[in-house]
Design a protein around this motif. Structure first.
Motif, PDB file in Angstrom:
ATOM      1  N   VAL A   2       0.787  -1.257   0.437  1.00 54.75           N
ATOM      2  CA  VAL A   2      -0.096  -0.776  -0.361  1.00 54.75           C
ATOM      3  C   VAL A   2       0.870   1.513   0.148  1.00 54.75           C
ATOM      4  O   VAL A   2       1.478   1.685   0.664  1.00 54.75           O
ATOM      5  CB  VAL A   2      -0.498   0.335   1.403  1.00 54.75           C
ATOM      6  N   ARG A   3       0.496   2.386  -1.109  1.00 59.58           N
ATOM      7  CA  ARG A   3       1.493   3.656  -0.943  1.00 59.58           C
ATOM      8  C   ARG A   3      -0.037   4.624  -1.010  1.00 59.58           C
ATOM      9  O   ARG A   3      -0.880   4.194  -1.613  1.00 59.58           O
ATOM     10  CB  ARG A   3       2.313   3.992  -1.630  1.00 59.58           C
ATOM     11  N   ALA A   4      -0.356   5.319   0.158  1.00 60.59           N
ATOM     12  CA  ALA A   4      -0.855   6.325   0.391  1.00 60.59           C
ATOM     13  C   ALA A   4      -0.549   8.053   0.742  1.00 60.59           C
ATOM     14  O   ALA A   4       1.198   7.718   1.305  1.00 60.59           O
ATOM     15  CB  ALA A   4      -1.627   5.803   1.419  1.00 60.59           C
ATOM     16  N   ALA A   5      -0.550   8.894   0.001  1.00 62.45           N
ATOM     17  CA  ALA A   5      -0.129  10.255   0.315  1.00 62.45           C
ATOM     18  C   ALA A   5      -0.662  11.155   1.841  1.00 62.45           C
ATOM     19  O   ALA A   5      -2.302  10.562   1.315  1.00 62.45           O
ATOM     20  CB  ALA A   5      -0.444  11.317  -1.026  1.00 62.45           C
ATOM     21  N   VAL A   6      -0.021  11.262   3.025  1.00 65.06           N
ATOM     22  CA  VAL A   6      -0.857  12.841   3.459  1.00 65.06           C
ATOM     23  C   VAL A   6      -0.843  13.938   2.735  1.00 65.06           C
ATOM     24  O   VAL A   6       0.684  14.242   3.148  1.00 65.06           O
ATOM     25  CB  VAL A   6       0.553  12.276   4.637  1.00 65.06           C
ATOM     26  N   LEU A   7      -1.701  14.667   2.839  1.00 66.02           N
ATOM     27  CA  LEU A   7      -2.028  15.616   2.943  1.00 66.02           C
ATOM     28  C   LEU A   7      -2.693  16.954   3.537  1.00 66.02           C
ATOM     29  O   LEU A   7      -3.436  16.205   4.124  1.00 66.02           O
ATOM     30  CB  LEU A   7      -2.682  15.779   1.118  1.00 66.02           C
ATOM     31  N   GLY A   8      -2.207  17.843   3.742  1.00 63.78           N
ATOM     32  CA  GLY A   8      -3.500  18.474   3.918  1.00 63.78           C
ATOM     33  C   GLY A   8      -2.526  20.127   4.623  1.00 63.78           C
ATOM     34  O   GLY A   8      -1.569  20.629   3.648  1.00 63.78           O
ATOM     35  N   TYR A   9      -3.251  21.162   5.140  1.00 70.04           N
ATOM     36  CA  TYR A   9      -2.376  22.593   5.287  1.00 70.04           C
ATOM     37  C   TYR A   9      -1.250  22.493   5.480  1.00 70.04           C
ATOM     38  O   TYR A   9      -1.522  21.660   6.773  1.00 70.04           O
ATOM     39  CB  TYR A   9      -3.847  23.544   6.067  1.00 70.04           C
ATOM     40  N   PRO A  10      -0.568  23.917   6.004  1.00 70.27           N
ATOM     41  CA  PRO A  10       0.254  23.813   6.819  1.00 70.27           C
ATOM     42  C   PRO A  10       0.627  23.391   7.652  1.00 70.27           C
ATOM     43  O   PRO A  10      -0.226  24.240   8.770  1.00 70.27           O
ATOM     44  CB  PRO A  10       1.130  25.221   5.716  1.00 70.27           C
ATOM     45  N   ASN A  11       1.599  22.906   8.505  1.00 70.04           N
ATOM     46  CA  ASN A  11       1.604  23.171   9.920  1.00 70.04           C
ATOM     47  C   ASN A  11       0.432  22.362  10.851  1.00 70.04           C
ATOM     48  O   ASN A  11      -0.421  22.921  11.829  1.00 70.04           O
ATOM     49  CB  ASN A  11       1.846  24.446  10.391  1.00 70.04           C
ATOM     50  N   VAL A  12       0.060  21.340  10.167  1.00 70.83           N
ATOM     51  CA  VAL A  12      -1.245  20.217  10.899  1.00 70.83           C
ATOM     52  C   VAL A  12      -1.072  18.985  11.746  1.00 70.83           C
ATOM     53  O   VAL A  12      -1.621  18.563  12.070  1.00 70.83           O
ATOM     54  CB  VAL A  12      -2.451  20.917   9.713  1.00 70.83           C
ATOM     55  N   GLY A  13       0.204  18.960  11.602  1.00 76.52           N
ATOM     56  CA  GLY A  13       1.166  17.622  11.965  1.00 76.52           C
ATOM     57  C   GLY A  13       0.949  15.991  10.900  1.00 76.52           C
ATOM     58  O   GLY A  13       0.871  15.825  11.375  1.00 76.52           O
ATOM     59  N   LYS A  14       1.048  16.909   9.624  1.00 75.10           N
ATOM     60  CA  LYS A  14       1.214  15.233   9.260  1.00 75.10           C
ATOM     61  C   LYS A  14       1.982  14.820   8.896  1.00 75.10           C
ATOM     62  O   LYS A  14       2.253  13.573   9.182  1.00 75.10           O
ATOM     63  CB  LYS A  14       0.603  15.981   7.252  1.00 75.10           C
ATOM     64  N   SER A  15       3.928  15.449   8.946  1.00 74.80           N
ATOM     65  CA  SER A  15       4.834  14.764   9.524  1.00 74.80           C
ATOM     66  C   SER A  15       4.598  14.191  10.777  1.00 74.80           C
ATOM     67  O   SER A  15       5.627  12.601  10.690  1.00 74.80           O
ATOM     68  CB  SER A  15       5.892  15.570   9.323  1.00 74.80           C
ATOM     69  N   ALA A  16       4.638  14.302  12.150  1.00 70.95           N
ATOM     70  CA  ALA A  16       4.257  14.088  13.082  1.00 70.95           C
ATOM     71  C   ALA A  16       3.767  12.752  13.077  1.00 70.95           C
ATOM     72  O   ALA A  16       3.870  11.583  13.596  1.00 70.95           O
ATOM     73  CB  ALA A  16       3.081  15.500  13.937  1.00 70.95           C
ATOM     74  N   LEU A  17       2.654  13.046  12.490  1.00 74.41           N
ATOM     75  CA  LEU A  17       1.907  11.752  12.025  1.00 74.41           C
ATOM     76  C   LEU A  17       2.557  10.905  11.568  1.00 74.41           C
ATOM     77  O   LEU A  17       2.497   9.419  12.340  1.00 74.41           O
ATOM     78  CB  LEU A  17       0.425  12.148  11.443  1.00 74.41           C
ATOM     79  N   ILE A  18       3.455  10.896  10.957  1.00 70.22           N
ATOM     80  CA  ILE A  18       3.582   9.429   9.791  1.00 70.22           C
ATOM     81  C   ILE A  18       5.034   9.251  11.086  1.00 70.22           C
ATOM     82  O   ILE A  18       4.850   8.158  10.966  1.00 70.22           O
ATOM     83  CB  ILE A  18       4.759  10.298   8.749  1.00 70.22           C
ATOM     84  N   ASN A  19       5.579  10.258  11.681  1.00 68.68           N
ATOM     85  CA  ASN A  19       6.357   9.596  12.808  1.00 68.68           C
ATOM     86  C   ASN A  19       5.957   8.910  13.677  1.00 68.68           C
ATOM     87  O   ASN A  19       6.241   7.765  14.580  1.00 68.68           O
ATOM     88  CB  ASN A  19       6.716  10.948  13.311  1.00 68.68           C
ATOM     89  N   ARG A  20       4.099   9.151  14.150  1.00 65.99           N
ATOM     90  CA  ARG A  20       3.690   8.331  15.346  1.00 65.99           C
ATOM     91  C   ARG A  20       3.353   6.616  14.868  1.00 65.99           C
ATOM     92  O   ARG A  20       3.689   6.104  15.519  1.00 65.99           O
ATOM     93  CB  ARG A  20       2.516   9.080  15.626  1.00 65.99           C
ATOM     94  N   LEU A  21       3.248   7.040  13.393  1.00 67.04           N
ATOM     95  CA  LEU A  21       2.405   5.366  12.954  1.00 67.04           C
ATOM     96  C   LEU A  21       4.133   5.302  12.746  1.00 67.04           C
ATOM     97  O   LEU A  21       3.902   3.314  12.912  1.00 67.04           O
ATOM     98  CB  LEU A  21       1.975   5.803  11.397  1.00 67.04           C
ATOM     99  N   VAL A  22       5.421   4.946  12.300  1.00 66.70           N
ATOM    100  CA  VAL A  22       6.274   4.724  12.162  1.00 66.70           C
ATOM    101  C   VAL A  22       7.334   4.330  13.915  1.00 66.70           C
ATOM    102  O   VAL A  22       8.006   3.016  14.143  1.00 66.70           O
ATOM    103  CB  VAL A  22       7.677   5.063  10.940  1.00 66.70           C
ATOM    104  N   GLY A  23       6.469   5.027  14.849  1.00 71.25           N
ATOM    105  CA  GLY A  23       7.327   4.472  16.405  1.00 71.25           C
ATOM    106  C   GLY A  23       8.757   5.580  15.966  1.00 71.25           C
ATOM    107  O   GLY A  23       8.969   5.122  17.286  1.00 71.25           O
ATOM    108  N   ARG A  24       9.041   5.672  15.750  1.00 73.77           N
ATOM    109  CA  ARG A  24      10.427   6.781  15.763  1.00 73.77           C
ATOM    110  C   ARG A  24      10.648   8.131  14.458  1.00 73.77           C
ATOM    111  O   ARG A  24       9.601   8.214  13.550  1.00 73.77           O
ATOM    112  CB  ARG A  24      11.621   6.120  15.080  1.00 73.77           C
ATOM    113  N   ARG A  25      10.900   9.059  14.689  1.00 75.90           N
ATOM    114  CA  ARG A  25      11.492   9.988  13.575  1.00 75.90           C
ATOM    115  C   ARG A  25      11.878   9.696  12.604  1.00 75.90           C
ATOM    116  O   ARG A  25      13.177   9.600  12.302  1.00 75.90           O
ATOM    117  CB  ARG A  25      12.194  10.910  14.460  1.00 75.90           C
TER     118      ARG A  25
END
Length: 103
Positions: A2-25
């Protein structure tokens, strides 16, 4: 896979969400807009990859008033606006809010 894009407004936590899902930065993340400058794939596990992306503001949706409010909330980078114009718009919004406030 599965490949999915995380899109959204600036500064809403897209990268932070990815880090949370991965379990590390894995994706660079800070509490300010403009940190994610390009698109990058981040592997969550052997079957899932997410595309981290910079913030996107739909062009048709942004009026001058909306752009000022995004700037007031520090949701767009400082290079994208005139700070004096934003300060003036903020002052006008505060004066209007005070005038509309019940006594």
């Amino acid at each position: 896979p599965v490949r999915a894009a995380v899109l959204g407004y600036p500064n809403v936590g897209k990268s932070a969400l990815i880090n949370r899902l991965v379990g590390r930065r894995k994706a660079k993340s800070e509490n300010r807009p403009g940190v994610t400058r390009g698109f990058s794939w981040v592997r969550i596990d052997s079957q899932v990859q997410l595309l981290d992306s910079p913030g996107i503001i739909p062009a048709k949706q942004v009026s001058q008033r909306v752009a000022y409010r995004l700037a007031m909330c520090d949701d767009i980078g400082a290079a994208a606006y005139d700070p004096q114009a934003v300060a003036s718009a903020l002052l006008e919004a505060l004066v209007l809010a005070e005038a509309e406030r019940p006594a």
